[in-house]
Design an enzyme around this catalytic site. Structure first.
Site, PDB file in Angstrom:
ATOM      1  N   CYS A  26       0.728  -1.399   0.206  1.00  0.00           N
ATOM      2  CA  CYS A  26       0.070   0.192  -0.023  1.00  0.00           C
ATOM      3  C   CYS A  26       1.027   1.148   0.394  1.00  0.00           C
ATOM      4  CB  CYS A  26      -1.247   0.322   0.743  1.00  0.00           C
ATOM      5  SG  CYS A  26      -0.163   0.165   3.117  1.00  0.00           S
TER       6      CYS A  26
ATOM      7  N   CYS B 210      -1.978   2.319  -4.039  1.00  0.00           N
ATOM      8  CA  CYS B 210      -0.629   3.344  -4.818  1.00  0.00           C
ATOM      9  C   CYS B 210      -0.036   2.978  -6.145  1.00  0.00           C
ATOM     10  CB  CYS B 210       0.662   2.290  -4.073  1.00  0.00           C
ATOM     11  SG  CYS B 210       0.670  -0.312  -4.514  1.00  0.00           S
TER      12      CYS B 210
ATOM     13  N   CYS C 280       3.055   1.360  -7.480  1.00  0.00           N
ATOM     14  CA  CYS C 280       3.965  -0.052  -7.097  1.00  0.00           C
ATOM     15  C   CYS C 280       4.324  -0.561  -8.301  1.00  0.00           C
ATOM     16  CB  CYS C 280       1.762  -0.016  -6.845  1.00  0.00           C
ATOM     17  SG  CYS C 280       1.158  -0.517  -5.056  1.00  0.00           S
TER      18      CYS C 280
END
Length: 215
Positions: free
Chosen positions: A89, A163, A167
């Site tokens: 996250c 995210c 990410c």
């Protein structure tokens, strides 16, 4: 031995002790240079944002151990067949930590789980800690940490939680995006529904992975 700058004598001694423990654990897998590189780079990642300097060597050792285990899997030194799941996250302070807590509690030794954040925070969300404690799971000793290349590469499943483009994306990985409310700034009462949804998804994931839930 590679030294990180601006360390107290106690911190230097603690890092040297940590390096010794890691060398013993990874004896025959990685050499001293690799182990100390991972340990000191892990230390540096926490040093810039830690408010508790005395805990830095311990955090660095724990994170370096995780990274070395990931590298060992990537390089084929670990072939135990256990699925590896990575929860990501933004701050690695709430959702991904609750997911990690449930996964470890339910999977036990049947699988491996890690967590990380694209912009790691300074501490675990107190409401998330309290909400998980209500279920008998202690995540208070966890700590926000970044993701690293070897950790993503070692994962069989990467689960992202808010995210977005930050990410990491590696070809050939299985990715799942869980849309969950961010518990940041919320009280325990508002975090409970997020916690319960995470548990439901973790149980479904374990079933997909053919890992029996222990509880």
């Amino acid at each position: 031995m590679t030294e990180t700058h601006d360390l107290s004598i106690d911190q230097r001694l603690a890092l040297r002790s940590a390096a010794t423990r890691l060398r013993e654990q990874f004896d025959g897998v990685f050499g001293q240079e690799t182990i100390e590189l991972f340990l000191h780079s892990s230390y540096d990642q926490f040093a810039s944002r830690s408010t508790i300097p005395n805990f830095l060597p311990l955090l660095a050792e724990r994170f370096a151990r995780q990274r070395l285990q990931a590298l060992a899997k990537v390089e084929g030194h670990i072939q135990d067949g256990k699925p590896v799941v990575l929860f990501l996250c933004v701050h690695n302070a709430g959702r991904s930590q609750m997911a990690l807590g449930f996964f470890q509690y339910l999977a036990g030794d049947g699988a491996v789980a890690w967590s990380g954040g694209s912009e790691p925070g300074y501490e675990i969300n107190p409401s998330a800690v309290a909400a998980m404690a209500e279920r008998g799971i202690d995540i208070s000793k966890e700590f926000p940490k970044p993701w690293t290349t070897e950790i993503v590469q070692a994962a069989d499943v990467v689960i992202t939680m808010g995210c977005g483009d930050a990410c990491p994306v590696f070809p050939g990985k299985r990715y799942l995006d869980w849309q969950l409310d961010d518990p940041a700034g919320k009280g325990v009462e508002d975090v409970r529904p997020v916690r319960d949804e995470i548990e439901r998804r973790i149980r479904d994931l374990l079933e997909e992975l053919n890992v029996p839930a222990l509880h």
